[in-house]
Design a protein around this motif. Structure first.
Motif, PDB file in Angstrom:
ATOM      1  N   SER A  57       0.774  -1.253   0.124  1.00 31.27           N
ATOM      2  CA  SER A  57       0.065   0.077   0.099  1.00 31.27           C
ATOM      3  C   SER A  57       0.739   1.329  -0.072  1.00 31.27           C
ATOM      4  O   SER A  57       0.530   2.224  -0.752  1.00 31.27           O
ATOM      5  CB  SER A  57      -0.923  -0.231   1.390  1.00 31.27           C
ATOM      6  OG  SER A  57      -0.305  -0.352   2.502  1.00 31.27           O
ATOM      7  N   ALA A  58       1.802   1.077   0.672  1.00 32.10           N
ATOM      8  CA  ALA A  58       2.858   2.467   0.836  1.00 32.10           C
ATOM      9  C   ALA A  58       3.197   2.884  -0.763  1.00 32.10           C
ATOM     10  O   ALA A  58       3.608   3.822  -1.315  1.00 32.10           O
ATOM     11  CB  ALA A  58       3.983   2.340   1.766  1.00 32.10           C
ATOM     12  N   LEU A  59       3.859   1.689  -1.365  1.00 26.46           N
ATOM     13  CA  LEU A  59       4.005   1.616  -2.782  1.00 26.46           C
ATOM     14  C   LEU A  59       3.037   2.365  -3.923  1.00 26.46           C
ATOM     15  O   LEU A  59       3.474   3.269  -4.551  1.00 26.46           O
ATOM     16  CB  LEU A  59       4.922   0.384  -3.255  1.00 26.46           C
ATOM     17  CG  LEU A  59       5.098   0.274  -4.629  1.00 26.46           C
ATOM     18  CD1 LEU A  59       6.330   1.116  -4.969  1.00 26.46           C
ATOM     19  CD2 LEU A  59       5.562  -1.143  -5.290  1.00 26.46           C
ATOM     20  N   LEU A  60       1.961   1.927  -3.537  1.00 30.18           N
ATOM     21  CA  LEU A  60       0.780   2.275  -4.248  1.00 30.18           C
ATOM     22  C   LEU A  60       0.675   3.685  -4.044  1.00 30.18           C
ATOM     23  O   LEU A  60       0.722   4.681  -4.879  1.00 30.18           O
ATOM     24  CB  LEU A  60      -0.413   1.517  -4.182  1.00 30.18           C
ATOM     25  CG  LEU A  60      -1.661   2.322  -4.865  1.00 30.18           C
ATOM     26  CD1 LEU A  60      -1.576   2.170  -6.502  1.00 30.18           C
ATOM     27  CD2 LEU A  60      -2.782   1.317  -4.439  1.00 30.18           C
ATOM     28  N   TRP A  61       0.685   4.163  -2.744  1.00 28.32           N
ATOM     29  CA  TRP A  61       0.432   5.322  -2.148  1.00 28.32           C
ATOM     30  C   TRP A  61       1.250   6.662  -2.679  1.00 28.32           C
ATOM     31  O   TRP A  61       0.756   7.337  -3.245  1.00 28.32           O
ATOM     32  CB  TRP A  61       0.355   5.318  -0.675  1.00 28.32           C
ATOM     33  CG  TRP A  61      -0.304   6.820  -0.088  1.00 28.32           C
ATOM     34  CD1 TRP A  61      -0.835   7.655  -0.545  1.00 28.32           C
ATOM     35  CD2 TRP A  61      -0.194   7.042   1.435  1.00 28.32           C
ATOM     36  NE1 TRP A  61      -1.342   8.566   0.315  1.00 28.32           N
ATOM     37  CE2 TRP A  61      -0.655   8.150   1.721  1.00 28.32           C
ATOM     38  CE3 TRP A  61       0.449   6.381   2.510  1.00 28.32           C
ATOM     39  CZ2 TRP A  61      -0.680   8.943   2.896  1.00 28.32           C
ATOM     40  CZ3 TRP A  61       0.373   6.959   3.480  1.00 28.32           C
ATOM     41  CH2 TRP A  61      -0.395   8.157   3.843  1.00 28.32           C
ATOM     42  N   ARG A  62       2.605   6.168  -2.570  1.00 23.07           N
ATOM     43  CA  ARG A  62       3.564   7.051  -3.088  1.00 23.07           C
ATOM     44  C   ARG A  62       3.824   7.208  -4.751  1.00 23.07           C
ATOM     45  O   ARG A  62       4.017   8.050  -5.223  1.00 23.07           O
ATOM     46  CB  ARG A  62       4.953   6.803  -2.504  1.00 23.07           C
ATOM     47  CG  ARG A  62       5.568   5.577  -2.843  1.00 23.07           C
ATOM     48  CD  ARG A  62       7.102   5.657  -2.058  1.00 23.07           C
ATOM     49  NE  ARG A  62       7.480   4.247  -2.550  1.00 23.07           N
ATOM     50  CZ  ARG A  62       7.885   3.274  -1.652  1.00 23.07           C
ATOM     51  NH1 ARG A  62       7.288   3.113  -0.816  1.00 23.07           N
ATOM     52  NH2 ARG A  62       8.489   2.067  -2.074  1.00 23.07           N
ATOM     53  N   SER A  63       3.133   5.978  -5.220  1.00 26.38           N
ATOM     54  CA  SER A  63       3.240   6.220  -6.765  1.00 26.38           C
ATOM     55  C   SER A  63       2.261   7.397  -7.403  1.00 26.38           C
ATOM     56  O   SER A  63       1.930   8.040  -8.130  1.00 26.38           O
ATOM     57  CB  SER A  63       2.932   4.816  -7.327  1.00 26.38           C
ATOM     58  OG  SER A  63       1.578   4.257  -7.148  1.00 26.38           O
ATOM     59  N   LEU A  64       1.066   7.280  -6.633  1.00 25.95           N
ATOM     60  CA  LEU A  64      -0.152   8.332  -6.717  1.00 25.95           C
ATOM     61  C   LEU A  64      -0.083   9.610  -5.932  1.00 25.95           C
ATOM     62  O   LEU A  64      -0.559  10.620  -6.624  1.00 25.95           O
ATOM     63  CB  LEU A  64      -1.433   7.597  -6.156  1.00 25.95           C
ATOM     64  CG  LEU A  64      -1.882   6.257  -6.623  1.00 25.95           C
ATOM     65  CD1 LEU A  64      -3.150   5.839  -5.840  1.00 25.95           C
ATOM     66  CD2 LEU A  64      -2.295   6.490  -7.851  1.00 25.95           C
ATOM     67  N   ALA A  83       4.418   7.645   2.961  1.00 27.23           N
ATOM     68  CA  ALA A  83       4.756   6.545   2.294  1.00 27.23           C
ATOM     69  C   ALA A  83       5.987   5.987   1.910  1.00 27.23           C
ATOM     70  O   ALA A  83       6.447   5.030   1.984  1.00 27.23           O
ATOM     71  CB  ALA A  83       3.807   6.575   0.910  1.00 27.23           C
ATOM     72  N   TRP A  84       6.822   7.211   2.078  1.00 19.70           N
ATOM     73  CA  TRP A  84       8.426   7.023   1.694  1.00 19.70           C
ATOM     74  C   TRP A  84       8.943   6.466   3.078  1.00 19.70           C
ATOM     75  O   TRP A  84       9.815   5.731   2.864  1.00 19.70           O
ATOM     76  CB  TRP A  84       8.903   8.269   1.392  1.00 19.70           C
ATOM     77  CG  TRP A  84       8.518   8.968  -0.110  1.00 19.70           C
ATOM     78  CD1 TRP A  84       7.581   9.760  -0.365  1.00 19.70           C
ATOM     79  CD2 TRP A  84       8.968   8.419  -1.299  1.00 19.70           C
ATOM     80  NE1 TRP A  84       7.767  10.039  -1.712  1.00 19.70           N
ATOM     81  CE2 TRP A  84       8.212   9.143  -2.492  1.00 19.70           C
ATOM     82  CE3 TRP A  84       9.795   7.366  -1.358  1.00 19.70           C
ATOM     83  CZ2 TRP A  84       8.741   8.878  -3.811  1.00 19.70           C
ATOM     84  CZ3 TRP A  84      10.254   7.127  -2.844  1.00 19.70           C
ATOM     85  CH2 TRP A  84       9.666   7.674  -4.040  1.00 19.70           C
ATOM     86  N   ARG A  85       8.382   7.004   4.215  1.00 25.33           N
ATOM     87  CA  ARG A  85       9.078   6.599   5.343  1.00 25.33           C
ATOM     88  C   ARG A  85       8.647   5.095   5.495  1.00 25.33           C
ATOM     89  O   ARG A  85       9.898   4.210   5.830  1.00 25.33           O
ATOM     90  CB  ARG A  85       8.623   7.031   6.760  1.00 25.33           C
ATOM     91  CG  ARG A  85       8.941   6.652   7.725  1.00 25.33           C
ATOM     92  CD  ARG A  85       8.367   7.514   8.915  1.00 25.33           C
ATOM     93  NE  ARG A  85       7.004   7.579   9.240  1.00 25.33           N
ATOM     94  CZ  ARG A  85       6.126   8.444   9.238  1.00 25.33           C
ATOM     95  NH1 ARG A  85       6.652   9.914   8.759  1.00 25.33           N
ATOM     96  NH2 ARG A  85       4.933   8.532   9.324  1.00 25.33           N
ATOM     97  N   ALA A  86       7.320   4.484   5.276  1.00 30.58           N
ATOM     98  CA  ALA A  86       7.300   3.207   5.044  1.00 30.58           C
ATOM     99  C   ALA A  86       8.263   2.337   4.147  1.00 30.58           C
ATOM    100  O   ALA A  86       8.472   1.317   4.433  1.00 30.58           O
ATOM    101  CB  ALA A  86       5.875   2.904   4.966  1.00 30.58           C
TER     102      ALA A  86
END
Length: 567
Positions: A100-107, A114-117
């Protein structure tokens, strides 16, 4: 039905159903990506969304994530990506957090969380290079001060990465930020968490030497010095800071602790006194000062401190206990019992009652002390052992050796590795003349505790007394003296060994040292015998005449000169 209506209303308010635009950015997301599309939820997806939120409300974040994340992937909606991330975090679902962090920071590339995660998940996988890249991307969008960021990161990293990766990551951050003290502070935190206190100390010392650092660095160092028994190192490194900051009372208190550990008692006492004079509410320092004064046999001053602390919540029980100790030492047994009976706190309750029992044995007899012990209800195995050991000690005081042995055996059944009980049992076996059992037990203790001087002495002196295996006795006693050269009873054993061999000059050397350290009746017997054997009869008589009256209950000593004359 009411829950469905509630969730539907929530969804409507968030703009997630009907004709609302799923791609509408959240208040925290900044500019949305240009490829966001306007998407309406199909009825089936709407049902899954509502079901997922219902599961979340009921505390099943894991199942809620598994429903919502596929919708976030399909719709590419930043709010659903963020919500999925929150659910994965609530569930402690590492794979979900990463996805989800990967998807979130891509959006939403400006979303710091999201980058911290991302960098934390990379560390979890042991991917140091990726973690460093993601860290730097995170820092570009984070609005947290770098100093605070590095300290916060250390607490997060120790929960995420293994020891090797965590330490390597912070070493890399120290290279990345060579002029930022908190990078070293973070490495020290991680190192100490992973049981590498020396690395923590070395890192903080280097930072303090190179950079201007805040008090917390010195405070962390002081705590490490105290906890790790790095006494001399701590006293030396902190000396300048302590001298230049005489009113940094927390540091002054820590430095006083180090001085106590180094047995620099007078210096520590003066430091504690300054702390208490400057801050009358520094109750911990007042307690430390009173305990130190007690150690220095300054009973009146210690009593004053404990009486002050009787009026302070949290310090009352410890003060009653030590006031009882002082009264007992002053032979004021009634007053001692009064104080000790006031102790209620569990941390001191058993200690107080063991002391009460000891006083009762002294003033009323063995049975009264034993009755008091029998009335106690020890709650833990450790407490049971301490009560059994006390019973063994009381029986030993009255030379009831078999009863003492029985209680020591019961204590050892609960705590077989307790050295003090093993040692006490060995002494009882000796008194019972069970020499084979004594020798077997002490030999075993020598193997288990090869650097314990009292154990080495017990074996060595046994051989000396029986005048056997004297070469082995010499080796044992010399090892004991190498570990602790100022134990008077070991010096006495070594001197008596020389006497047994007929080397009276060497015997006198060791025994004279022992006598200078402790006026003990057994040492006196050995020293008088040695001087007599040297032909120094008048000096032996003078020594005996002066000191034998101090030990009226030692019959061997009282008739010693007559025995020597008649032999």
């Amino acid at each position: 039905m009411k829950n469905i209506q509630k969730l539907l209303l929530l969804a409507l308010l968030l703009g997630l159903v009907g004709c609302s635009h799923l791609s509408k950015p959240s208040a925290l997301s900044g500019e949305k990506k240009s490829n966001y599309q306007q998407v309406k939820l199909e009825p089936a997806l709407m049902f899954e969304l509502l079901l997922g939120e219902m599961l979340a409300e009921r505390g099943d974040a894991f199942s809620a994530y598994n429903l919502l994340f596929p919708i976030a992937q399909r719709t590419q909606d930043v709010r659903l990506a963020e919500r999925s991330f929150q659910l994965a975090m609530s569930a402690g679902f590492a794979e979900g957090i990463e996805q989800s962090a990967l998807l979130w920071r891509s959006l939403d590339p400006m979303q710091a969380s999201a980058w911290r995660a991302g960098y934390l998940m990379a560390l979890r996988h042991g991917n140091l290079d990726a973690a460093l890249d993601l860290w730097q991307s995170y820092r570009k969008v984070s609005d947290v001060d770098l100093e605070d960021e590095l300290k916060n990161a250390s607490a997060q990293v120790v929960q995420t990465a293994d020891q090797e990766t965590a330490i390597a990551f912070f070493k890399a951050l120290m290279q990345l930020y060579p002029n930022e003290w908190s990078a070293g502070f973070g490495l020290a935190y991680v190192a100490n968490h992973h049981q590498q206190p020396l690395l923590a100390v070395e890192t903080l010392e280097q930072v303090a030497e190179r950079l201007e650092v805040p008090l917390e660095v010195y405070f962390a160092l002081a705590n490490l010095y105290v906890e790790q028994d790095l006494t001399s190192r701590g006293l030396a490194f902190l000396a300048d800071f302590i001298r230049e900051n005489p009113e940094q009372w927390m540091m002054q208190e820590r430095y006083a602790r180090l001085e106590v550990k180094a047995e620099a008692y007078q210096s520590a006492k003066l430091r504690y006194q300054k702390i208490v004079e400057s801050n009358p509410r520094a109750f911990t320092s007042l307690l430390s000062l009173a305990l130190l004064q007690l150690e220095l046999n300054e009973y009146q001053a210690a009593e004053k401190g404990f009486n002050t602390l009787l009026n302070v919540d949290g310090y009352r029980d410890v003060s009653y206990y030590y006031l009882g100790v002082i009264s007992q030492n002053n032979q004021e047994f009634k007053q001692a019992l009064h104080y000790l009976k006031q102790v209620a706190q569990p941390n001191y309750y058993l200690d107080a009652n063991l002391l009460i029992a000891q006083i009762l044995v002294k003033i009323e007899g063995l049975q009264q002390g034993l009755d008091h012990l029998q009335a106690l209800k020890p709650l833990t195995r450790e407490e049971q052992v301490r009560v059994l050991r006390a019973q063994g000690i009381f029986y030993s005081q009255f030379s009831l050796w078999q009863s003492a042995l029985d209680y020591y055996q019961q204590a050892l059944a609960l705590a077989p590795d307790e050295l003090s009980i093993n040692f006490s049992m060995a002494m009882v076996l000796y008194e019972l003349k069970k020499f084979d059992e004594y020798e077997r037990l002490v030999k075993e203790l020598v193997q288990r505790y090869p650097n314990e001087p009292d154990v080495l002495n017990a074996m060595g002196y046994f051989y000396v007394e029986r005048n056997i295996r004297l070469d082995e006795a010499e080796e044992l006693l010399d090892r004991a003296l190498a570990i602790d050269p100022n134990r008077y009873h070991i010096l006495d054993s070594r001197g008596w060994l020389a006497y047994q061999r007929g080397d009276y000059d060497q015997a006198e050397h060791y025994l004279q040292r022992a006598w200078s350290l402790q006026k003990d009746d057994e040492v006196l017997i050995h020293l008088v015998k040695t001087k007599w054997a040297q032909g120094k009869q008048e000096k032996a008589k003078t020594l005996w005449n002066k000191y034998a009256p101090l030990f009226p209950d030692n019959n061997v000593l009282q008739r010693l000169i007559n025995d020597l004359v008649n032999n």
